[in-house]
Design a protein around this motif. Sequence first.
Motif, mmCIF file in Angstrom:
data_model
loop_
_atom_site.group_PDB
_atom_site.id
_atom_site.type_symbol
_atom_site.label_atom_id
_atom_site.label_comp_id
_atom_site.label_asym_id
_atom_site.label_seq_id
_atom_site.Cartn_x
_atom_site.Cartn_y
_atom_site.Cartn_z
ATOM 1 N N UNK A 28 0.820 -0.998 -0.016
ATOM 2 C CA UNK A 28 -0.078 0.517 -0.023
ATOM 3 C C UNK A 28 0.937 1.541 0.267
ATOM 4 N N UNK A 29 2.333 1.254 0.149
ATOM 5 C CA UNK A 29 3.091 2.135 0.039
ATOM 6 C C UNK A 29 3.180 2.886 1.587
ATOM 7 N N UNK A 30 3.163 2.171 2.344
ATOM 8 C CA UNK A 30 3.074 2.633 3.765
ATOM 9 C C UNK A 30 4.703 2.000 4.950
ATOM 10 N N UNK A 31 4.912 2.827 5.871
ATOM 11 C CA UNK A 31 5.611 2.432 6.980
ATOM 12 C C UNK A 31 5.099 1.067 7.772
ATOM 13 N N UNK A 53 -9.073 8.800 1.109
ATOM 14 C CA UNK A 53 -9.644 8.402 0.776
ATOM 15 C C UNK A 53 -8.494 7.291 0.203
ATOM 16 N N UNK A 54 -7.864 7.729 0.108
ATOM 17 C CA UNK A 54 -6.398 7.344 -1.341
ATOM 18 C C UNK A 54 -6.042 6.923 -0.382
ATOM 19 N N UNK A 55 -5.549 7.119 0.711
ATOM 20 C CA UNK A 55 -4.969 5.616 1.705
ATOM 21 C C UNK A 55 -5.876 4.421 1.915
ATOM 22 N N UNK A 57 -8.465 3.295 -0.355
ATOM 23 C CA UNK A 57 -8.072 2.560 -1.513
ATOM 24 C C UNK A 57 -6.922 1.958 -2.275
ATOM 25 N N UNK A 58 -5.416 2.759 -1.309
ATOM 26 C CA UNK A 58 -4.182 1.693 -1.955
ATOM 27 C C UNK A 58 -4.515 0.371 -0.834
ATOM 28 N N UNK A 59 -5.260 0.769 1.049
ATOM 29 C CA UNK A 59 -5.230 -0.612 1.376
ATOM 30 C C UNK A 59 -6.009 -1.627 0.822
ATOM 31 N N UNK A 60 -7.171 -1.091 0.817
ATOM 32 C CA UNK A 60 -8.137 -1.913 -0.329
ATOM 33 C C UNK A 60 -7.468 -2.958 -1.678
ATOM 34 N N UNK A 61 -6.903 -2.130 -2.298
ATOM 35 C CA UNK A 61 -6.219 -2.783 -3.525
ATOM 36 C C UNK A 61 -4.424 -3.803 -2.782
ATOM 37 N N UNK A 66 -12.681 -4.707 -2.525
ATOM 38 C CA UNK A 66 -13.006 -3.386 -2.633
ATOM 39 C C UNK A 66 -13.147 -2.511 -1.980
ATOM 40 N N UNK A 67 -12.928 -0.919 -1.668
ATOM 41 C CA UNK A 67 -12.901 -0.094 -0.853
ATOM 42 C C UNK A 67 -14.201 0.063 0.096
#
Length: 83
Positions: A28-31, A53-55, A57-61, A66-67
């Motif tokens: 998801x692009x997080x530490x 919402x973008x965060x 969404x990144x976790x859902x992906x 789905x979000x």
Amino acid sequence: MPSARVGARVTLFVVGSGLSQEDVASAAGFAQYTFQKFEKGESKPGTAANPSLLNVLAIAQALDTSIEDLLPNGGPNPLQGRH
């Protein structure tokens, strides 16, 4: 929508996915530390987070879902309360 409820839903999906927190955070692009705080619904200890919402969404992906699955009750209904 309380962030702790979103975090609890995320935790359920992480456990169900068989992935580690580190795997999902990285995808998801997080530490990992940031992701842990997201799951707890905190931005700082004892302080509620307001995830974007973008965060979410990144976790859902990262979890291949789905979000709406991560939001309590599928998220807010924009038509609710309108006449």
